[in-house]
Design a protein around this motif. Structure first.
Motif, PDB file in Angstrom:
ATOM      1  N   ASN A 171       1.154  -1.232  -0.038  1.00  0.00           N
ATOM      2  CA  ASN A 171      -0.050  -0.001   0.007  1.00  0.00           C
ATOM      3  C   ASN A 171       1.024   1.623  -0.022  1.00  0.00           C
ATOM      4  OD1 ASN A 171      -2.648  -0.886   0.013  1.00  0.00           O
ATOM      5  ND2 ASN A 171      -2.014  -2.267   1.799  1.00  0.00           N
ATOM      6  N   ILE A 172       2.033   1.684  -0.939  1.00  0.00           N
ATOM      7  CA  ILE A 172       2.804   2.880  -0.828  1.00  0.00           C
ATOM      8  C   ILE A 172       2.066   3.835  -1.984  1.00  0.00           C
ATOM      9  CG2 ILE A 172       4.840   3.098  -1.890  1.00  0.00           C
ATOM     10  CD1 ILE A 172       6.185   0.646  -2.185  1.00  0.00           C
ATOM     11  N   LEU A 173       0.781   2.953  -2.303  1.00  0.00           N
ATOM     12  CA  LEU A 173       0.440   4.272  -2.981  1.00  0.00           C
ATOM     13  C   LEU A 173      -0.567   5.414  -1.970  1.00  0.00           C
ATOM     14  CD1 LEU A 173       0.734   4.997  -5.775  1.00  0.00           C
ATOM     15  CD2 LEU A 173      -1.651   3.518  -6.328  1.00  0.00           C
ATOM     16  N   GLN A 174      -0.971   4.303  -1.124  1.00  0.00           N
ATOM     17  CA  GLN A 174      -1.943   5.022  -0.175  1.00  0.00           C
ATOM     18  C   GLN A 174      -1.407   5.928   0.837  1.00  0.00           C
ATOM     19  OE1 GLN A 174      -5.279   3.981   2.342  1.00  0.00           O
ATOM     20  NE2 GLN A 174      -5.625   1.548   1.051  1.00  0.00           N
ATOM     21  N   GLY A 175       0.145   5.403   0.981  1.00  0.00           N
ATOM     22  CA  GLY A 175       1.396   6.137   2.053  1.00  0.00           C
ATOM     23  C   GLY A 175       1.454   7.501   0.873  1.00  0.00           C
ATOM     24  N   SER A 176       1.986   7.306   0.053  1.00  0.00           N
ATOM     25  CA  SER A 176       1.703   8.612  -1.177  1.00  0.00           C
ATOM     26  C   SER A 176       0.645   9.887  -0.774  1.00  0.00           C
ATOM     27  CB  SER A 176       2.438   7.978  -2.235  1.00  0.00           C
ATOM     28  OG  SER A 176       2.674   9.152  -3.307  1.00  0.00           O
ATOM     29  N   LEU A 177      -0.188   9.032  -1.125  1.00  0.00           N
ATOM     30  CA  LEU A 177      -0.991  10.057  -0.660  1.00  0.00           C
ATOM     31  C   LEU A 177      -1.593  10.782   0.511  1.00  0.00           C
ATOM     32  CD1 LEU A 177      -4.181  10.783  -1.689  1.00  0.00           C
ATOM     33  CD2 LEU A 177      -5.356   8.871  -1.127  1.00  0.00           C
ATOM     34  N   GLY A 178      -1.268   9.842   1.204  1.00  0.00           N
ATOM     35  CA  GLY A 178      -1.417  10.590   2.718  1.00  0.00           C
ATOM     36  C   GLY A 178       0.155  11.841   2.750  1.00  0.00           C
ATOM     37  N   TYR A 179       0.981  11.931   2.323  1.00  0.00           N
ATOM     38  CA  TYR A 179       1.248  12.802   3.035  1.00  0.00           C
ATOM     39  C   TYR A 179       1.703  14.194   0.919  1.00  0.00           C
ATOM     40  CZ  TYR A 179       3.950   9.406   6.323  1.00  0.00           C
ATOM     41  OH  TYR A 179       4.546   9.610   7.210  1.00  0.00           O
ATOM     42  N   PHE A 180       1.067  13.287   0.572  1.00  0.00           N
ATOM     43  CA  PHE A 180       0.564  14.489  -0.417  1.00  0.00           C
ATOM     44  C   PHE A 180      -0.236  15.322   0.184  1.00  0.00           C
ATOM     45  CE2 PHE A 180       1.767  12.160  -4.548  1.00  0.00           C
ATOM     46  CZ  PHE A 180       2.959  13.385  -4.721  1.00  0.00           C
ATOM     47  N   MET A 181      -1.519  14.547   1.295  1.00  0.00           N
ATOM     48  CA  MET A 181      -2.520  15.359   1.755  1.00  0.00           C
ATOM     49  C   MET A 181      -2.374  16.213   2.956  1.00  0.00           C
ATOM     50  SD  MET A 181      -6.185  12.941   1.154  1.00  0.00           S
ATOM     51  CE  MET A 181      -4.862  11.582   2.278  1.00  0.00           C
ATOM     52  N   ASN A 182      -0.690  15.949   3.953  1.00  0.00           N
ATOM     53  CA  ASN A 182       0.156  16.618   4.859  1.00  0.00           C
ATOM     54  C   ASN A 182      -0.160  17.882   4.668  1.00  0.00           C
ATOM     55  OD1 ASN A 182       2.186  16.817   6.568  1.00  0.00           O
ATOM     56  ND2 ASN A 182       0.363  15.606   7.992  1.00  0.00           N
TER      57      ASN A 182
END
Length: 301
Positions: free
Chosen positions: A99-110
């Motif tokens: 789920n690296i893609l979800q990790g990326s999404l989380g840090y884009f939103m941060n």
């Protein structure tokens, strides 16, 4: 000339910090055979050793001792420790479960979530275009949450935990290095106790690991501590507007690794969600840049 050298050094430090965070999935993927909870314990213990060595090397160990004696400071860092510990665990879990893609999404939103936290807890006001950016990002996430078969809980949990961690650290009374020592040391008894318990049961990974794997476990401390040190050096040398653009480097690299290296599925629905967030970040960055220029004094000639 000195200013130019300072800026160049700041850019190099920022590239090192955000580049390391961006390529981190490649490193954590090497350790996916270790259960995420155990891997977190190794990371905490190894990071504590690195942070402590850095503190002693800089001659600031007494500041850590003063932090332990100040109950108000300790209250801050108990909360910070819980938040960053959860965030670390969740990220290695995201990598281990594809789920690296979800990790990326989380840090884009941060960054956008930080704006909302500033408004709610610090009395900061959102300007009109900031409202547009936050609303656009929220619309993208809501679309993914409602229409996707899998709720993006990893992305949201990473965003929330790191956002509140940043808020706690912002209002805490000590700097990055001393604070990192405090929060990590508060987690070490739990992590070390867990590893000792696993050792007595004969289930600890380090009991059967090869020398190369043991070096990787030691490297988890370097992967945790060094980017933070580099980030602190960059923050002291660069304007916030310049540093702000670098913060998108890490999730961008994570996104490319998730899709290009590990082939995580990327649907049209995810594309629309990421698209909304990317546009929101462009609006947010341009608005922040324009606002700072307007507030800067006009030089007199």
């Amino acid at each position: 000339m000195a200013d130019s050298k300072t800026t160049t050094a700041g850019v190099l430090y920022a590239l090192a910090a955000y580049g390391t965070w961006g390529f981190a999935p490649l490193f954590w993927k090497l350790l996916t055979t270790i259960p995420s909870g155990e891997l977190l314990a190794y990371r905490i213990v190894a990071a504590m050793v690195v942070f402590l060595l850095l503190l002693v090397w800089r001659g600031r160990f007494r500041e850590l001792q003063r932090g332990y004696r100040d109950l108000r400071t300790l209250r801050f860092f108990v909360l910070a420790a819980l938040l960053i510990g959860f965030n670390w665990y969740l990220y290695v879990y995201a990598v281990a479960t594809g789920n690296i893609l979800q990790g990326s999404l989380g840090y884009f939103m941060n960054p956008l979530f930080n704006v909302v936290l500033g408004m709610v807890f610090l009395g900061e006001r959102l300007r009109p275009w900031q409202w547009v950016a936050v609303a656009l990002a929220a619309a993208g996430v809501m679309q993914l949450a409602i229409r996707s078969e899998t709720f993006p809980w990893i992305a949201i949990a990473l965003m929330v935990s790191f956002g509140f961690y940043g808020l706690v650290r912002k209002v805490s009374p000590v700097d990055a290095l001393v604070g990192s020592n405090l929060e990590t040391s508060l987690l070490v008894p739990l992590a070390a106790g867990f590893l000792v318990w696993l050792g007595f049961r004969g289930e600890a990974y380090f009991l059967q690991a090869s020398p190369g794997r043991l070096l990787l476990l030691v490297a988890t401390g370097l992967m945790t501590a060094l980017p933070l040190l580099w980030f602190s050096n960059a923050a002291r040398r660069l304007p916030l507007t310049t540093l702000g653009f670098f913060q998108y480097l890490a999730p961008t690299l994570q996104f490319l690794i998730a899709v290009g290296v590990y082939g995580e599925p990327f649907s049209s629905l995810q594309l629309r969600c990421f698209g909304c967030i990317w546009v929101a970040l462009v609006i947010f960055s341009l608005e922040a840049r324009r606002h700072r220029r307007r507030r800067s004094p006009v030089p007199a000639y």
